[in-house]
Design a protein around this motif. Structure first.
Motif, PDB file in Angstrom:
ATOM      1  N   ALA A   1       0.720  -1.261   0.110  1.00  0.00           N
ATOM      2  CA  ALA A   1       0.092   0.122  -0.019  1.00  0.00           C
ATOM      3  C   ALA A   1       1.033   1.292   0.113  1.00  0.00           C
ATOM      4  O   ALA A   1       0.482   2.240  -0.623  1.00  0.00           O
ATOM      5  N   ALA A   2       1.941   1.270   0.795  1.00  0.00           N
ATOM      6  CA  ALA A   2       2.857   2.362   0.744  1.00  0.00           C
ATOM      7  C   ALA A   2       3.412   2.792  -0.279  1.00  0.00           C
ATOM      8  O   ALA A   2       3.552   3.755  -0.931  1.00  0.00           O
ATOM      9  N   ASP A   3       3.682   1.733  -1.246  1.00  0.00           N
ATOM     10  CA  ASP A   3       4.300   1.811  -2.823  1.00  0.00           C
ATOM     11  C   ASP A   3       3.412   2.241  -3.609  1.00  0.00           C
ATOM     12  O   ASP A   3       3.402   3.195  -4.478  1.00  0.00           O
ATOM     13  N   THR A   4       2.128   2.104  -3.557  1.00  0.00           N
ATOM     14  CA  THR A   4       1.042   2.836  -4.293  1.00  0.00           C
ATOM     15  C   THR A   4       0.748   4.247  -3.815  1.00  0.00           C
ATOM     16  O   THR A   4       0.473   5.136  -4.718  1.00  0.00           O
ATOM     17  N   TRP A   5       0.937   4.553  -2.392  1.00  0.00           N
ATOM     18  CA  TRP A   5       1.083   5.922  -2.209  1.00  0.00           C
ATOM     19  C   TRP A   5       2.033   6.646  -3.076  1.00  0.00           C
ATOM     20  O   TRP A   5       1.842   7.910  -3.378  1.00  0.00           O
ATOM     21  N   ASP A   6       3.273   6.140  -2.991  1.00  0.00           N
ATOM     22  CA  ASP A   6       4.581   6.476  -3.574  1.00  0.00           C
ATOM     23  C   ASP A   6       4.244   6.570  -5.142  1.00  0.00           C
ATOM     24  O   ASP A   6       4.946   7.482  -5.879  1.00  0.00           O
ATOM     25  N   SER A   7       3.414   5.913  -5.794  1.00  0.00           N
ATOM     26  CA  SER A   7       3.282   6.263  -7.191  1.00  0.00           C
ATOM     27  C   SER A   7       2.122   7.187  -7.427  1.00  0.00           C
ATOM     28  O   SER A   7       2.191   7.726  -8.420  1.00  0.00           O
ATOM     29  N   GLY A   8       1.634   7.749  -6.547  1.00  0.00           N
ATOM     30  CA  GLY A   8       0.727   8.856  -6.660  1.00  0.00           C
ATOM     31  C   GLY A   8      -0.803   8.706  -7.080  1.00  0.00           C
ATOM     32  O   GLY A   8      -1.626   9.598  -6.954  1.00  0.00           O
ATOM     33  N   ASP A   9      -1.296   7.367  -6.803  1.00  0.00           N
ATOM     34  CA  ASP A   9      -2.504   6.897  -7.033  1.00  0.00           C
ATOM     35  C   ASP A   9      -3.079   6.864  -5.641  1.00  0.00           C
ATOM     36  O   ASP A   9      -3.338   5.701  -4.930  1.00  0.00           O
ATOM     37  N   ARG A  10      -3.655   8.154  -5.089  1.00  0.00           N
ATOM     38  CA  ARG A  10      -3.857   7.992  -3.806  1.00  0.00           C
ATOM     39  C   ARG A  10      -5.453   7.311  -3.580  1.00  0.00           C
ATOM     40  O   ARG A  10      -5.533   6.911  -2.505  1.00  0.00           O
ATOM     41  N   LYS A  11      -6.203   7.445  -4.351  1.00  0.00           N
ATOM     42  CA  LYS A  11      -7.418   6.388  -4.259  1.00  0.00           C
ATOM     43  C   LYS A  11      -7.027   5.135  -3.928  1.00  0.00           C
ATOM     44  O   LYS A  11      -7.612   4.858  -2.930  1.00  0.00           O
ATOM     45  N   THR A  12      -6.567   4.499  -4.995  1.00  0.00           N
ATOM     46  CA  THR A  12      -6.176   3.105  -4.952  1.00  0.00           C
ATOM     47  C   THR A  12      -5.476   2.897  -3.586  1.00  0.00           C
ATOM     48  O   THR A  12      -5.616   1.934  -2.709  1.00  0.00           O
ATOM     49  N   ALA A  13      -4.530   3.793  -3.268  1.00  0.00           N
ATOM     50  CA  ALA A  13      -3.417   3.672  -2.117  1.00  0.00           C
ATOM     51  C   ALA A  13      -4.195   3.638  -0.715  1.00  0.00           C
ATOM     52  O   ALA A  13      -3.982   2.750   0.068  1.00  0.00           O
ATOM     53  N   GLU A  14      -5.516   4.452  -0.624  1.00  0.00           N
ATOM     54  CA  GLU A  14      -6.168   4.323   0.762  1.00  0.00           C
ATOM     55  C   GLU A  14      -7.073   3.245   0.607  1.00  0.00           C
ATOM     56  O   GLU A  14      -6.997   2.451   1.662  1.00  0.00           O
TER      57      GLU A  14
END
Length: 397
Positions: free
Chosen positions: A303-316
């Motif tokens: 999940a942290a990697d997804t935050w780092d990718s900039g896709d905040r909706k998917t990340a949360e």
């Protein structure tokens, strides 16, 4: 008066090594802080001197720029590493770091120059305070504080808030409240900054809890404080609609750090007792707990990697998965570690019962059942929106 400016550690390996170097002192002081429910002043003196209190200040203002794209995973790694030593200190570290990060996002250039950068560079501590749920009372906990204008056109703040982690140690309080208007409360919310030295601010010492005792999450009362116009941060509702960074993975990181600290202690305990180390049942339990932790950590850092990718909706969305798993694993592991080690391990001379109490108490900080219910609802609806304070809400197609 000259204000000391502290360094900022910019290399992750060095940050982690620094936490490891401080761990022995943190462990030695943890019992006293817990028993007396006092703020871990020495811990934060050492964190400040080491340059670890300006990590979420943007790079261009002299910080490390963590808790933004490219800096999520290392930030959660630091929280996890700290929590494996002392979970309350890790929680206080993230409260302050989140406050600096939130202020930095919402602040104008002038506000950064006047308020945020000087606080962070000097290692001052900032608490984020929003809850109006009164301990021991039957109430909804819904916030209602609204700024009002007096007859001179000045903003005046009157509020009572609770669960102000950092308590008496904070140098400033980032208080969440609403501007006047007819929209829903969340869409009118702003942050205001009130200095600890304001005579209109009163601390309420009501923190006597099962665990996380040294977070000293006192209440605060502000009476007729005239708020400078430039101490209001963000447009109304900005945290809800403009910046979806949340605390979700910080909770997960703290849980998993505490669980790892418990398991590390348990492995050492068993290793020094041949009658336990030779037990196939205990070996199985150690292996199973280690596997649970590895799986939960994989969810956290995915999940942290997804935050780092900039896709905040998917990340949360992924963060809610990670938090759901982290809470269950942490409660299971800290409890099972006590079972493995046996009755002598519950003595307060050892950290195991404190890890257990801290995990149990911290898991009550939020209602993960609600997070998980909404996760299931989002799966059924096929779409969701991200909540500003964490989690997701299903949106019908």
């Amino acid at each position: 008066m000259t204000t000391t400016t502290y360094p900022t550690l910019t290399d992750q390996a060095q940050r982690l090594a620094t936490i490891d170097s401080l761990a022995e002192g943190f462990r030695a002081r943890a019992r006293e802080y817990d028993e007396k429910a006092i703020f871990p002043y020495e811990n934060f003196q050492e964190l400040r001197a080491a340059g670890l209190l300006s990590l979420t200040l943007p790079v261009r203002w002299g910080g490390s720029g963590l808790w933004t794209e490219g800096g999520f995973a290392p930030y959660y790694e630091l929280i996890e590493r700290l929590a494996a030593v002392d979970a309350p200190t890790a929680q206080l570290f993230q409260v302050h770091s989140h406050s600096i990060g939130m202020l930095s996002h919402a602040a104008t250039e002038a506000q950064m120059e006047k308020y945020v950068a000087p606080l962070a560079r000097a290692g001052k501590l900032v608490a984020s305070v929003g809850s109006e749920a009164t301990p021991g009372k039957v109430n909804s906990g819904a916030s209602s504080t609204t700024l009002v204008r007096d007859d001179q056109g000045r903003w005046v703040l009157n509020t009572v808030k609770h669960f102000a982690s950092l308590g008496p140690a904070a140098d400033a309080y980032l208080i969440w409240l609403a501007m006047p208007g007819t929209e829903g409360y969340d869409h009118r919310t702003v942050g205001v900054l009130v200095p600890r030295t304001a005579p209109e601010l009163e601390l309420i010492d009501n923190w006597d809890t099962l665990g996380m005792r040294s977070t000293v999450s006192w209440g605060i009362k502000v009476t007729d404080y005239v708020l400078p116009d430039d101490a209001i941060f963000g447009e109304p509702g900005w945290w809800e609609v403009d910046d979806t960074r949340t605390f979700t993975l910080a909770f997960a990181a703290n849980h998993l750090g505490a669980a790892k600290g418990s398991l590390d202690f348990t492995i050492d305990w068993v290793r020094s007792r041949p009658e336990l180390a030779e037990s196939e049942l205990i070996r199985f339990q150690l292996g199973e707990m280690a596997s649970q932790l590895l799986a939960a950590r994989a969810a956290l850092y995915s999940a942290a990697d997804t935050w780092d990718s900039g896709d905040r909706k998917t990340a949360e969305f992924e963060s809610v998965h990670a938090l759901t798993v982290a809470k269950r694993v942490a409660l299971d592991v800290t409890g099972r570690c006590l079972d493995v080690c046996g009755s002598r391990s519950m003595f307060k001379a050892f950290p195991l019962e404190r890890f257990y109490r801290d995990t149990r108490a911290f898991s009550l900080h939020y209602r993960v059942d609600g997070y998980t219910k909404n996760l299931g609802g989002a799966l059924l609806a096929g779409d969701f929106r991200v909540n500003g304070n964490g989690g997701v809400t299903p949106v019908a197609e």
